[in-house]
Design an enzyme around this catalytic site. Sequence first.
Site, mmCIF file in Angstrom:
data_model
loop_
_atom_site.group_PDB
_atom_site.id
_atom_site.type_symbol
_atom_site.label_atom_id
_atom_site.label_comp_id
_atom_site.label_asym_id
_atom_site.label_seq_id
_atom_site.Cartn_x
_atom_site.Cartn_y
_atom_site.Cartn_z
ATOM 1 N N GLU A 1 0.799 -1.222 0.000
ATOM 2 C CA GLU A 1 0.000 0.000 0.000
ATOM 3 C C GLU A 1 0.837 1.280 0.000
ATOM 4 O O GLU A 1 0.332 2.348 0.367
ATOM 5 C CB GLU A 1 -0.946 0.006 1.205
ATOM 6 N N HIS B 1 -0.825 5.710 7.865
ATOM 7 C CA HIS B 1 -1.993 4.954 7.400
ATOM 8 C C HIS B 1 -2.272 3.898 8.455
ATOM 9 O O HIS B 1 -1.374 3.174 8.869
ATOM 10 C CB HIS B 1 -1.718 4.280 6.053
ATOM 11 N N HIS C 1 -5.523 1.180 10.483
ATOM 12 C CA HIS C 1 -6.824 0.499 10.430
ATOM 13 C C HIS C 1 -7.487 0.553 11.805
ATOM 14 O O HIS C 1 -8.062 -0.436 12.253
ATOM 15 C CB HIS C 1 -6.649 -0.965 10.034
ATOM 16 N N HIS D 1 -11.959 0.263 5.686
ATOM 17 C CA HIS D 1 -10.529 -0.053 5.643
ATOM 18 C C HIS D 1 -9.752 0.659 6.759
ATOM 19 O O HIS D 1 -9.103 0.002 7.566
ATOM 20 C CB HIS D 1 -10.008 0.350 4.250
#
Length: 242
Positions: free
Chosen positions: A77, A96, A98, A166
């Site tokens: 990613e 980033h 989750h 996500h």
Amino acid sequence: MNNIDEQLQELVTANRILAREGVVDAYGHVSIRHPERPDRYILSQSRAPDLVDVADLMEYTLEGDPIDQQGRSMYTERPIHGGIYEARDDVLAVVHNHSPTVIPFSVTATPLRPMFHLAALTGPEVPVWDIRDNFGDTNLLVTTMEQGRDLARCLGGHRVSLMRGHGCVVAGKSIREVVMASVYLQVNAGLLLESLRLGEVKYLSPGEIESMTESQMRLTGQERAWEYWATRAGRANRVQGE
Ligand code: MN
């Protein structure tokens, strides 16, 4: 230590803090723009953030090509990071994650807005990016630059964007800023879930958000939080100045 060495150590500490605070687990990542090469960023090899060390850190072009891979595996990613650095000259660090507390707000119409003072860095509005809008049915992972750029477009000038079903991205001017924003985004989401059960929620006003953001961007306040989090994460000896 020179500036780059210090920044790499700080990036390792950021990885450990995000893990210790439950913002990331086996997945999720944090990067910085290269301090001397704005057309590159630095991100760990594919590894759980709590296990990341300096030797794991790799340099990438904004397109996501490794400069010196040395056989290391890479996060699929990474276009999340490249897409944002490409679109935003002002962004020097990206997280980033989750966070399970944040995700409910990515799949419902209930907006994730700051209602807790320390979450002011979230900003007054948090867009939600849905990969399905432009890419149809996928595994939801951001694996191409086209997808990374699409996400960056949705983020626009904001600090935070949710990613439907996500997680989220947090972009800012320093490692400490994006770590603080990520931790309190998660805390605020938890408080909001609790508050919504009780009734109508009073959110921070735009003026309160602006005023509190100014306070949180002060280095003295950030240093206090950083020292605390770094110590909890077993990185007390890496706090700047020691
Ligand atoms: Mn992800």
